[in-house]
Design a protein around this motif. Structure first.
Motif, PDB file in Angstrom:
ATOM      1  N   GLN A 175       0.837  -1.201   0.000  1.00  0.00           N
ATOM      2  CA  GLN A 175       0.000   0.000   0.000  1.00  0.00           C
ATOM      3  C   GLN A 175       0.869   1.246   0.000  1.00  0.00           C
ATOM      4  N   GLY A 176       1.907   1.247   0.816  1.00  0.00           N
ATOM      5  CA  GLY A 176       2.759   2.425   0.914  1.00  0.00           C
ATOM      6  C   GLY A 176       3.470   2.756  -0.380  1.00  0.00           C
ATOM      7  N   GLN A 177       4.014   1.741  -1.038  1.00  0.00           N
ATOM      8  CA  GLN A 177       4.746   1.978  -2.279  1.00  0.00           C
ATOM      9  C   GLN A 177       3.816   2.450  -3.397  1.00  0.00           C
ATOM     10  N   ILE A 178       2.592   1.919  -3.423  1.00  0.00           N
ATOM     11  CA  ILE A 178       1.667   2.266  -4.511  1.00  0.00           C
ATOM     12  C   ILE A 178       1.076   3.660  -4.320  1.00  0.00           C
ATOM     13  N   VAL A 179       0.669   3.992  -3.086  1.00  0.00           N
ATOM     14  CA  VAL A 179      -0.062   5.252  -2.875  1.00  0.00           C
ATOM     15  C   VAL A 179       0.838   6.421  -2.500  1.00  0.00           C
ATOM     16  N   ALA A 180       2.139   6.170  -2.343  1.00  0.00           N
ATOM     17  CA  ALA A 180       3.036   7.244  -1.900  1.00  0.00           C
ATOM     18  C   ALA A 180       2.967   8.462  -2.812  1.00  0.00           C
ATOM     19  N   SER A 181       2.849   8.238  -4.103  1.00  0.00           N
ATOM     20  CA  SER A 181       2.845   9.362  -5.052  1.00  0.00           C
ATOM     21  C   SER A 181       1.615  10.242  -4.915  1.00  0.00           C
ATOM     22  N   ALA A 182       0.569   9.747  -4.260  1.00  0.00           N
ATOM     23  CA  ALA A 182      -0.626  10.569  -4.059  1.00  0.00           C
ATOM     24  C   ALA A 182      -0.422  11.596  -2.960  1.00  0.00           C
ATOM     25  N   HIS A 183       0.625  11.423  -2.152  1.00  0.00           N
ATOM     26  CA  HIS A 183       0.852  12.330  -1.029  1.00  0.00           C
ATOM     27  C   HIS A 183       2.193  13.047  -1.097  1.00  0.00           C
ATOM     28  N   VAL A 184       3.041  12.671  -2.055  1.00  0.00           N
ATOM     29  CA  VAL A 184       4.377  13.257  -2.137  1.00  0.00           C
ATOM     30  C   VAL A 184       4.294  14.683  -2.661  1.00  0.00           C
ATOM     31  N   SER A 185       5.051  15.565  -2.049  1.00  0.00           N
ATOM     32  CA  SER A 185       5.143  16.942  -2.522  1.00  0.00           C
ATOM     33  C   SER A 185       5.871  16.971  -3.861  1.00  0.00           C
ATOM     34  N   PRO A 186       5.443  17.832  -4.807  1.00  0.00           N
ATOM     35  CA  PRO A 186       6.046  17.824  -6.141  1.00  0.00           C
ATOM     36  C   PRO A 186       7.494  18.285  -6.193  1.00  0.00           C
ATOM     37  N   HIS A 187       8.032  18.898  -5.124  1.00  0.00           N
ATOM     38  CA  HIS A 187       9.422  19.350  -5.181  1.00  0.00           C
ATOM     39  C   HIS A 187       9.985  19.432  -3.771  1.00  0.00           C
ATOM     40  N   CYS A 188      11.305  19.516  -3.672  1.00  0.00           N
ATOM     41  CA  CYS A 188      11.991  19.655  -2.397  1.00  0.00           C
ATOM     42  C   CYS A 188      12.846  20.913  -2.438  1.00  0.00           C
ATOM     43  N   THR A 189      13.173  21.426  -1.251  1.00  0.00           N
ATOM     44  CA  THR A 189      14.052  22.588  -1.181  1.00  0.00           C
ATOM     45  C   THR A 189      15.190  22.282  -0.225  1.00  0.00           C
ATOM     46  N   VAL A 190      16.298  22.995  -0.417  1.00  0.00           N
ATOM     47  CA  VAL A 190      17.438  22.878   0.495  1.00  0.00           C
ATOM     48  C   VAL A 190      17.373  24.029   1.474  1.00  0.00           C
ATOM     49  N   ASN A 191      17.257  23.723   2.765  1.00  0.00           N
ATOM     50  CA  ASN A 191      17.176  24.762   3.794  1.00  0.00           C
ATOM     51  C   ASN A 191      18.378  24.642   4.730  1.00  0.00           C
ATOM     52  N   PRO A 192      19.014  25.739   5.086  1.00  0.00           N
ATOM     53  CA  PRO A 192      20.119  25.665   6.054  1.00  0.00           C
ATOM     54  C   PRO A 192      19.575  25.371   7.442  1.00  0.00           C
ATOM     55  N   SER A 193      20.228  24.482   8.165  1.00  0.00           N
ATOM     56  CA  SER A 193      19.801  24.173   9.530  1.00  0.00           C
ATOM     57  C   SER A 193      20.429  25.176  10.495  1.00  0.00           C
ATOM     58  N   VAL A 194      20.160  24.999  11.786  1.00  0.00           N
ATOM     59  CA  VAL A 194      20.625  25.962  12.786  1.00  0.00           C
ATOM     60  C   VAL A 194      22.151  26.034  12.821  1.00  0.00           C
ATOM     61  N   ASN A 195      22.812  24.860  12.653  1.00  0.00           N
ATOM     62  CA  ASN A 195      24.282  24.835  12.723  1.00  0.00           C
ATOM     63  C   ASN A 195      24.934  25.100  11.369  1.00  0.00           C
ATOM     64  N   THR A 196      24.168  25.687  10.436  1.00  0.00           N
ATOM     65  CA  THR A 196      24.638  26.103   9.107  1.00  0.00           C
ATOM     66  C   THR A 196      25.042  24.940   8.225  1.00  0.00           C
ATOM     67  N   THR A 197      24.769  23.699   8.643  1.00  0.00           N
ATOM     68  CA  THR A 197      25.053  22.546   7.796  1.00  0.00           C
ATOM     69  C   THR A 197      23.875  22.314   6.867  1.00  0.00           C
ATOM     70  N   ASP A 198      24.143  22.213   5.562  1.00  0.00           N
ATOM     71  CA  ASP A 198      23.056  22.016   4.612  1.00  0.00           C
ATOM     72  C   ASP A 198      22.418  20.655   4.810  1.00  0.00           C
ATOM     73  N   SER A 199      21.095  20.609   4.783  1.00  0.00           N
ATOM     74  CA  SER A 199      20.370  19.335   4.875  1.00  0.00           C
ATOM     75  C   SER A 199      19.106  19.421   4.051  1.00  0.00           C
ATOM     76  N   TRP A 200      18.658  18.285   3.607  1.00  0.00           N
ATOM     77  CA  TRP A 200      17.470  18.245   2.747  1.00  0.00           C
ATOM     78  C   TRP A 200      16.221  18.175   3.603  1.00  0.00           C
ATOM     79  N   HIS A 201      15.258  19.017   3.285  1.00  0.00           N
ATOM     80  CA  HIS A 201      13.966  19.005   3.972  1.00  0.00           C
ATOM     81  C   HIS A 201      12.868  19.050   2.927  1.00  0.00           C
TER      82      HIS A 201
END
Length: 327
Positions: A161-187
């Protein structure tokens, strides 16, 4: 009892776990994100559906115990008769009706039917263990096969179920946001998925429902072809039988049973709360909408892998100590 018979018996119980796992993890988010009914009504559907399944349990036991022996047994006809109706109710439970005002009633009806029918399936299926063989070791072995397959069924249901329906809830894009300690991480972006095309999302859920309905049908066919139900070797010699209400009253007066049932109720409630809310939490609160299906599988694989460890723990320290320790 041959290994083939025990394996066929175990496979017969897997579809109930596959369908139940898929519904437990994903029905709530489906009702909110795809069917667009209110959180109050979604909770109402889930509560009344579970209650209908609970009420069906003793009723199913009463009627099954009154059944007559047939050419294919006394329990097998119940399993076969329930299967097509269970498949239909499960399929329509994930269908988006064209009307809006009656959607709550639609999902309430089909979820209640699904819960009641799975109970009518599970009660005779579980009791079938006693009619596979007169040898206690065979019955214990068949039970072990069944429980192993049920754990795998739970894992398969959530994974499919998870593999099939995941695309119905996935956001169309991702952004790179700097974390508090200035290390880049994907969110993942916290934006809600675009529902401008709900029909495409609905088709995804219908495909998942069709796949699991096929698993249901396949499991029942294997059970019917691979398992032979034997006549009741434990039937009472006397014609006297305890009336249903009297038997229920005697059972509920047995203190240890009542305490065990109460503890099981609380534990299963906690597990179901986690199942019902975990995907919702990952998607809308934790910003992990692109990864929730893998997290669900991780939880279930961890549970499956830890079974041998807890079995050793149980043998070493005893049942009560193990239960307290695990808690």
């Amino acid at each position: 009892l041959s290994m083939c018979s025990k394996l066929c018996y175990a496979i017969g119980g897997a579809p109930n776990q596959v369908a139940g796992s898929a519904a437990s993890f994903f029905l709530q988010i489906y009702l909110l994100d795809i069917a667009h009914i209110t959180p109050f009504h979604a909770s109402l559907v889930l509560f009344i559906g579970k209650a209908s399944g609970a009420v069906t349990d003793p009723v199913a036991g009463f009627f099954i115990s009154k059944s007559r022996w047939t050419k294919i047994g006394r329990l097998m006809p119940w399993v076969l008769a329930c299967t097509p109706f269970t498949i239909v109710s499960y399929f329509f439970m994930w269908y988006l009706p064209p009307f809006v005002s009656g959607r709550v009633a639609w999902y309430l009806i089909f979820y209640c039917l699904f819960q009641a029918l799975t109970t009518l399936f599970q009660v005779p299926y579980s009791a079938l263990t006693m009619f596979l063989s007169t040898d206690q070791r065979d019955r214990d072995s068949a039970t072990a096969y069944r429980m192993t397959m049920e754990v795998l069924g739970t894992l398969i249901g959530a994974a499919l179920q998870g593999q099939i329906v995941a695309s119905a809830h996935v956001s169309p894009h991702c952004t790179v946001n700097p974390s508090v300690n200035t290390t880049d991480s994907w969110h993942d972006t916290p934006s809600i998925p675009d529902h401008s095309d709900p029909l495409s999302h609905q088709v995804i859920y219908m495909i998942a429902a069709g796949v699991i309905a096929g698993v249901y049908l396949l499991g029942t066919v294997i059970l019917f072809l691979g398992v032979k139900e034997r006549d009741d070797p434990y039937a009472l010699n006397s014609d006297r039988a305890i009336p249903f209400c009297k038997g229920l009253a005697l059972t509920m007066k047995h203190g240890p049973y009542v305490k065990l049932t109460a503890s099981f109720l609380l534990i299963s409630t906690a597990v179901q709360l986690e199942q019902g809310n975990f995907v919702l939490f990952c998607t809308h609160a934790a910003g992990l909408r692109s990864h929730f299906q893998y997290l669900v599988v991780t939880i279930l694989v961890s549970a499956a892998v830890s079974v041998p460890f807890w079995q050793k723990f149980l043998q070493r320290f005893g049942k009560k100590c193990a239960a307290c320790g695990i808690s």
